[in-house]
Structures are given as structure tokens and as C-alpha cells.
Design a protein around this motif. Sequence first.
Motif, PDB file in Angstrom:
ATOM      1  N   GLY A   1       0.778  -1.234   0.000  1.00 55.05           N
ATOM      2  CA  GLY A   1       0.000   0.000   0.000  1.00 55.05           C
ATOM      3  C   GLY A   1       0.806   1.278   0.000  1.00 55.05           C
ATOM      4  O   GLY A   1       0.243   2.361   0.119  1.00 55.05           O
TER       5      GLY A   1
ATOM      6  N   ALA B   1       0.179   4.413  -2.812  1.00 56.54           N
ATOM      7  CA  ALA B   1      -1.120   5.074  -2.889  1.00 56.54           C
ATOM      8  C   ALA B   1      -0.990   6.465  -3.500  1.00 56.54           C
ATOM      9  O   ALA B   1      -0.115   7.245  -3.127  1.00 56.54           O
TER      10      ALA B   1
ATOM     11  N   ASP C   1      -6.480  -4.493  -4.259  1.00 58.60           N
ATOM     12  CA  ASP C   1      -6.551  -3.084  -3.895  1.00 58.60           C
ATOM     13  C   ASP C   1      -7.608  -2.873  -2.814  1.00 58.60           C
ATOM     14  O   ASP C   1      -7.354  -2.203  -1.807  1.00 58.60           O
TER      15      ASP C   1
ATOM     16  N   ARG D   1      -6.668  -1.586   0.985  1.00 58.06           N
ATOM     17  CA  ARG D   1      -7.218  -0.292   1.379  1.00 58.06           C
ATOM     18  C   ARG D   1      -8.243  -0.414   2.496  1.00 58.06           C
ATOM     19  O   ARG D   1      -8.625   0.583   3.096  1.00 58.06           O
TER      20      ARG D   1
ATOM     21  N   HIS E   1      -4.974   3.154   5.390  1.00 58.40           N
ATOM     22  CA  HIS E   1      -5.845   3.452   4.254  1.00 58.40           C
ATOM     23  C   HIS E   1      -7.301   3.234   4.618  1.00 58.40           C
ATOM     24  O   HIS E   1      -7.625   2.740   5.692  1.00 58.40           O
TER      25      HIS E   1
ATOM     26  N   LEU F   1      -7.901   7.561  -2.633  1.00 56.70           N
ATOM     27  CA  LEU F   1      -6.569   7.078  -2.973  1.00 56.70           C
ATOM     28  C   LEU F   1      -6.647   5.654  -3.514  1.00 56.70           C
ATOM     29  O   LEU F   1      -7.388   4.828  -2.996  1.00 56.70           O
TER      30      LEU F   1
ATOM     31  N   ARG G   1      -4.022   2.383  -5.156  1.00 55.43           N
ATOM     32  CA  ARG G   1      -2.645   1.915  -5.241  1.00 55.43           C
ATOM     33  C   ARG G   1      -2.307   1.744  -6.705  1.00 55.43           C
ATOM     34  O   ARG G   1      -2.935   0.971  -7.418  1.00 55.43           O
TER      35      ARG G   1
ATOM     36  N   GLN H   1      -0.596   8.419   2.399  1.00 56.77           N
ATOM     37  CA  GLN H   1      -1.921   8.714   2.910  1.00 56.77           C
ATOM     38  C   GLN H   1      -2.016  10.071   3.586  1.00 56.77           C
ATOM     39  O   GLN H   1      -3.054  10.428   4.109  1.00 56.77           O
TER      40      GLN H   1
END
Length: 112
Positions: A47, A50, A64, A68, A73, A79, A81, A102
Motif C-alpha cells: 500500500g 497510494a 486493492d 485499502r 488506508h 486514494l 494503489r 496517505q
Amino acid sequence: MPKVLAQGKTIECVSKSNLRTILLQNGIDLYNDGAKVINCRGIGSCGTCAVKVESEISAANWRDRARRSLPPHSLTTNLLRNSQTQVLGDVKVTKFDGFWGQGSRIVWTPKG
């Protein structure tokens, strides 16, 4: 051919190209701080790649969505990846601070 705008560069690519691959091949700095050394190299488990992506991209895949769904995340943020994203049309990419990308401070925008 789709165009990717990132860190002041305009990059043409083939539709369905992997966003991470396109950015790295064109010298875009994807990782913040220690994530430059410690990242999953695109397999979709960490991650740290991002980014905010605006425009035509593939739907989030299971890797993903799974990553997330875990802190820092969230599935509710905008956002994605880039290692798990395919370019389907013209896109604009913005990178934020923080180990995981992030943070709230912009590191670079599509224009620079």
C-alpha cells in the motif's frame, strides 16, 4: 493512446497499461521516505504506492480493496494503489506525503 500526467510529465501509454510500471519507467518518484526501500515491488500487498488518480482507470481489484480496507488506508478515501491500477484513458496523478502516501500534504501534482 492514453496520456498520464504526473510530476510535471505527460506520458503516453497503451490502454490497460499498469500505472505503476508506466510511472517508474518514466522516472516518477512513487515512494516516500523509507517506502523507497521497503515496498512490495508491485505485487499489491503493502500500500505504499497510494496516489490520487483522476479520470479513466480500471475498477479496484480485490487486492486493492483488501489492502485499502486496512489502516492507514480506507475504502472511503479517493486514494488508489497504482500497482493495481490499469490506465484506460487520460489520467492525472497526485502523490501525498506519509509513508503510505496517505498524508494530507501534496508531494507532487500532475503539473509538477
